[in-house]
Design a protein around this motif. Structure first.
Motif, PDB file in Angstrom:
ATOM      1  N   ARG A   1      33.985  31.611  45.961  1.00  0.00           N
ATOM      2  CA  ARG A   1      35.233  31.337  46.666  1.00  0.00           C
ATOM      3  C   ARG A   1      35.281  32.072  48.005  1.00  0.00           C
ATOM      4  NH1 ARG A   1      38.506  28.773  43.208  1.00  0.00           N
ATOM      5  NH2 ARG A   1      37.973  28.900  40.999  1.00  0.00           N
ATOM      6  N   GLY A  47      39.978  32.141  48.434  1.00  0.00           N
ATOM      7  CA  GLY A  47      39.888  31.544  47.113  1.00  0.00           C
ATOM      8  C   GLY A  47      39.378  30.119  47.155  1.00  0.00           C
ATOM      9  N   GLN A  48      39.336  29.535  48.340  1.00  0.00           N
ATOM     10  CA  GLN A  48      38.876  28.158  48.438  1.00  0.00           C
ATOM     11  C   GLN A  48      37.407  28.064  48.003  1.00  0.00           C
ATOM     12  OE1 GLN A  48      39.521  26.323  52.273  1.00  0.00           O
ATOM     13  NE2 GLN A  48      38.689  24.347  51.577  1.00  0.00           N
ATOM     14  N   PRO A  49      37.058  27.077  47.170  1.00  0.00           N
ATOM     15  CA  PRO A  49      35.669  26.948  46.738  1.00  0.00           C
ATOM     16  C   PRO A  49      34.733  26.674  47.923  1.00  0.00           C
ATOM     17  CG  PRO A  49      37.111  25.695  45.291  1.00  0.00           C
ATOM     18  CD  PRO A  49      37.949  26.150  46.451  1.00  0.00           C
ATOM     19  N   ASN A 105      37.879  29.379  34.507  1.00  0.00           N
ATOM     20  CA  ASN A 105      38.411  30.356  35.451  1.00  0.00           C
ATOM     21  C   ASN A 105      38.623  31.691  34.776  1.00  0.00           C
ATOM     22  OD1 ASN A 105      38.600  29.055  37.874  1.00  0.00           O
ATOM     23  ND2 ASN A 105      40.819  28.871  37.875  1.00  0.00           N
ATOM     24  N   ASP A 145      40.311  34.329  39.276  1.00  0.00           N
ATOM     25  CA  ASP A 145      40.135  33.027  39.924  1.00  0.00           C
ATOM     26  C   ASP A 145      41.460  32.275  39.951  1.00  0.00           C
ATOM     27  OD1 ASP A 145      37.225  32.796  40.320  1.00  0.00           O
ATOM     28  OD2 ASP A 145      37.115  32.797  38.139  1.00  0.00           O
ATOM     29  N   SER A 176      43.406  30.325  42.945  1.00  0.00           N
ATOM     30  CA  SER A 176      43.052  28.904  42.978  1.00  0.00           C
ATOM     31  C   SER A 176      44.028  28.013  42.232  1.00  0.00           C
ATOM     32  CB  SER A 176      41.635  28.691  42.433  1.00  0.00           C
ATOM     33  OG  SER A 176      41.590  28.914  41.042  1.00  0.00           O
TER      34      SER A 176
END
Ligand code: FES
Ligand code: FES
Lengths: 760, 158
Positions: free
Chosen positions: A41, A111-113, A274, A278, A282
């Protein structure tokens, strides 16, 4: 083998498996040849991604694949589409950035993948994920609505609705106008089961199967398919037991696309679960809304006009139905159950470098109720009117009530509920207040009248099948993730069809079982699926009557149906519904379907659950500590299917609402966009010691727009909790001159408010 | 990495297992022994979903290493019912619907059982504080607390 009636309280069928540790949640399921995925992430709130170096990770033991934004383009993965892309009222398109499952070139929230690592074991995947090296150029992150509004490029939508002229006239004619600024602070829903899923791909049929912890799987299927670039029929989504969702598992997620894609790439079943950390960065978060609101009153305190200018923080992307949340739910009932002849709204939503916002128990209404209820208390204080009396004076006492924004509220008894709650909550309040004073504490009451219109997916379907083993099977497109439908839906059918409860099987959670489905959300499941069930039952009875007439050699008009039996009127000749179903099947009636019936119901009207909630708090002015001492509710959720189940639903929503009121707040660091409240150590949620027992009563005013009379019970407390707490704290602190608490009533916030009011 | 050979007792039965040094007791229970009733809600000791007892003491199994179970006796949710007969707490939770999604429920049951073994006459406040290590997002705790108090009363009158 008994028949059940609506209103009874059978024990929940699902509970034995949960109580013995035999629940089948995603992380408990066994799959063949599983491999494990870990998401890398973004560590920045906003950054340019120059390169993602996977060479070390690829060499790590057990690694099967590392997928990045570059691979994504080559694999033909499409952006994840928002479920709603235009304002349903004006038709104006929402403006939104493409959201690919993996970030491409730029990361817009921490946190964005950014990459997905797949390895033979969970620990190998974790270790390899550490070896993925991302070259970022960090950029300033915007976290607040106020800053985002400075740049028109950050807007998703702007819309004005209502009667501006009438509002201007009302303001002009008013004896008093109260205005207030609001910030409904952001929360993290945190269902206790983290999100997770297992992706599989069958190369022969080229079909994908996602087994997932989610709450609206048909909708997810349709949009996951878009992102995978395939038809919805090429995707099957299955959910077994789900450990809570409350809205946060409603819309699709990047990881759901990623594990399916990874399954195709690796030829294995790919599991991702998760961790809580996470989830914090997210899971779609909720609320985060600012507003400027003005309420005009005449000399007697009657509401004349209401002007509301609101703006929501959407986070970094437009997820699911969030565009519609602002233009429908938030805009549906401003002013709540109070009669306000003139209303005007300005609605806007902007993007920031924060985790995308989704829904959580009572979205839209929680924001609008907080606004009107706190405005009323402020107006009462300014006009030196009694805040209870001010509410009574303005509560709609007629049903149906045509709300000026367009919806017609079919039924309700607001004054009755209000008076009932007030009578119980205020009983001996002065004594408790005096007692608190003697200990150096302050007691306060906060009153709120919550209301919502149920929305959610406007279509629902059920399939009722009579099996050869004398069982009736219900398949529904709604989904139970703790609400107890496995019990209450068969209970409804047992009542309507006279079939013993034990002979009714319940199935949900599989997109291959039924063509459509709205899952659950917006307290819709029982009114939507209940109506579909009711109408399916009417079909079954009509078909059964024909078959029974033939078998009993009577005229169809002479066949009566009651308690599961078709009977020739005035005789003792009758047939049990299971026998009729068998006759119908054997005779090949209805094209071989016999009594089996599918029914699709398209929503014809909304329902309006509502009620009065009153919080009583005790504040320690020395420390700012707030204790919730009592919580009283008088609610109308329409006809109650199972009172035991409804109580629990209401309790949980109250705890969440008071959690937001007392302690919960997602906090981002300005500039970096880092989530500072990213664990249960920084983000408190209400625990058993933080809440009292709740004093609730239910006023069953049947909804007139669905045949069961149900309204939906999942959200009232989450709507009422925040303003009830805030109003109670301000009531308690009235002698200190405190007029506003910003954010949750934490000891620090309350203590500061007291100091500031004292000029300290 | 060489695995450790651990001998322990789980739900009254002697159990031996192999585990890696870093595996938590929760990992071992779920992944090695197939006892998936204990849940992971946080892995940081904050939610209580992983509650078990070790030698009668309530612990978060996410904070205990698998190797630490050597020579000790572990009780999990799977050992709570006596065959088909639910434990009185399980039975009361069922009767009062003190659960919804059920994910937190095993942890609450283990924690409540451990409370009642020490104190069969707790006040509401004591129950609320004892169970404050367990998070539930569904129920608002009301029915859980009432169920535990009811079972305590039943135990005292039995
Ligand atoms: S998983 Fe152990 S306390 Fe949350
Ligand atoms: S029952 Fe769902 S979290 Fe407790």
């Amino acid at each position: 083998m008994t028949n059940l009636k609506i209103g009874q309280a059978p024990r929940r069928r699902e509970d034995t498996r949960f109580l013995t540790g035999s629940g089948r949640y995603i992380d408990d399921l066994a799959f063949d040849g599983l491999v494990y995925a870990v998401v890398v992430r973004s560590t920045h709130g906003h950054a340019r991604i120059n390169a993602v170096d996977i060479s070390d990770a690829m060499k790590a033991p057990g690694v099967l694949a590392v997928l990045t934004g570059v691979d994504q383009a080559a694999a033909g993965i499409e952006p994840m589409p928002p479920y709603e892309r235009a304002n349903p009222h004006s038709g104006e398109a929402f403006s939104y950035p493409d959201q690919y499952p993996l970030a491409v070139d730029v990361a817009r929230y921490g946190g964005q993948p950014v990459a997905l690592v797949v390895a033979e074991s969970q620990n190998q995947a974790r270790d390899a994920a550490e070896l993925v090296s991302v070259d970022y150029d960090a950029a300033p992150a915007i976290t607040t609505i106020d800053v985002a509004r400075e740049d028109p490029a950050n807007y998703c939508l702007q819309w004005r609705t209502g009667d501006d002229t009438a509002v201007a006239a009302g303001m002009k004619a008013a004896a008093h106008v109260t205005s207030m600024l609001f910030h409904n602070h952001r929360i993290v829903t945190n269902p206790m089961e983290p999100r997770g899923g297992v992706g599989a791909f069958d190369p022969d049929s080229r079909r994908y199967t996602l087994t997932v912890s989610a709450q609206s799987i048909h909708n997810a299927r349709d949009h996951i398919a878009v992102s995978l670039g395939v038809a919805p029929s090429d995707v099957r989504v299955v959910a077994e037991d789900v450990g809570g969702g409350f809205g946060s598992k409603n819309f699709m997620y990047a990881e759901q696309v990623l594990v399916l894609w990874a399954a195709r790439v690796t030829g294995r079943q790919v599991k991702w679960i998760n961790e809580r950390s996470d989830g914090f960065v997210s899971d779609q978060q909720a609320r985060d809304h600012t507003a400027m609101a003005e309420l005009a009153l005449d000399g007697e305190g009657r509401f004349l006009a209401f002007r509301l200018n609101g703006c929501g923080n959407l986070g970094a992307y437009l997820t699911g139905g969030m565009g519609r949340l602002h233009t429908d739910q938030f805009a549906a009932l401003p002013g709540g159950p109070y009669i306000i002849p003139a209303i005007h709204l300005t609605v806007a939503a902007v993007y920031t470098n924060t985790v995308p916002i989704g829904v959580s128990r009572g979205p839209g209404y929680a924001e609008s109720s907080n606004i009107i209820e706190r405005l009323i208390d402020r107006a009462a204080a300014e006009m030196q009117l009694d805040r209870f009396e001010l509410r009574r004076r303005n509560l709609a006492s007629i049903a149906p009530y045509a709300h000026p924004m367009g919806l017609t509220i079919d039924s309700g008894a607001y004054l009755e509920n209000f008076d009932a709650a007030v009578a119980r909550a205020c009983n001996e309040f002065e004594n408790r207040q005096r007692d608190a004073e003697s200990r150096g504490r302050r007691r306060g009451l906060g009153v709120v009248y919550h209301i919502k219109a149920t929305f959610g997916v406007p279509v629902e379907n059920v399939e009722l099948t009579f099996g050869p083993d004398d069982h009736l099977t219900l398949v529904t497109g709604t989904q139970s993730i703790g609400q107890g439908h496995e019990t209450t839906f068969p209970q409804i059918l047992s009542d309507l069809l006279g079939v013993p409860f034990d002979q009714i099987r319940y199935c949900d959670g599989d997109t291959d079982l039924i063509p459509k489905g709205g899952g659950h959300g917006s307290s819709r499941a029982t009114s939507m699926a209940g109506t579909a069930m009711y109408r399916a039952v009417q079909d079954i009875i009509a078909k059964g009557r024909r078959v029974a007439a033939h078998a009993l050699e009577a005229a169809e008009a002479d066949i009566e149906f009651h308690d599961g039996r078709f009977q020739v009127a005035g005789t003792d000749r009758d047939l049990d519904i299971m026998a009729v179903a068998k006759l119908a099947r054997d005779a090949g009636e209805e094209g071989g379907r016999g009594l089996d019936t599918f029914h699709e119901y398209i929503r014809e009207a909304h329902t309006f659950p509502n009620g009065c909630h009153i919080a009583e708090v005790e504040v320690d002015p020395e420390t700012g500590t707030v204790a919730l001492k009592r919580y009283t509710g008088a609610d109308d959720y329409g006809t109650i299917i199972n009172p035991m189940v409804i109580e629990g639903q209401v309790h949980g929503a109250i705890a969440q609402g008071v959690g937001q009121g007392l302690m919960e707040r997602a906090v981002y660091e300005e500039g970096s966009g880092q989530l500072l409240s990213g664990s249960f150590m920084d983000y408190p949620m209400p625990r058993a010691a933080d809440v009292p027992s709740f004093d609730l009563t239910f006023n069953e005013i049947a909804c007139t727009t669905n045949p069961l009379g149900v309204k939906g019970s999942g959200e009232g407390g989450a709507i009422a909790g925040l303003p009830a707490i805030a109003n109670a704290v301000l009531d308690a602190l009235e002698p200190y001159g405190v007029t506003e608490i910003v954010g949750p009533a934490t000891p620090e916030n309350v203590w500061r408010a007291i100091q500031n009011a004292a000029g300290g | 990495m060489a695995k450790h050979h651990i001998s322990t007792t789980i739900n009254g039965e002697p159990v031996e297992f192999l585990c890696e040094t870093q595996q938590t007791l929760l990992d071992v229970l779920r992944d090695e022994l197939g006892l998936t009733g204990s849940k992971e809600g946080c892995a940081s000791g904050d939610c209580g979903a992983c509650s078990v007892t070790v030698d009668g003491r309530l612990v978060c199994s996410c904070l205990v290493l698998g190797v630490e179970a050597e020579g000790h006796s572990v009780e999990t949710i799977e050992g709570m019912a006596d065959g088909e007969n639910l434990h009185p707490l399980q039975q009361k939770f069922l009767e009062e619907a003190a659960l919804q999604c059920g994910i937190c429920t095993p942890g609450f049951l283990i924690a409540a059982k451990s409370l009642l073994e020490k104190n069969n006459n707790p006040t509401e406040t004591e129950v609320r504080y004892w169970l404050a290590g367990n998070l539930c997002r569904c129920t608002g705790y009301d029915k859980i607390i009432r169920s535990v108090l009811d079972v305590a009363a039943d135990m005292r009158s039995a």
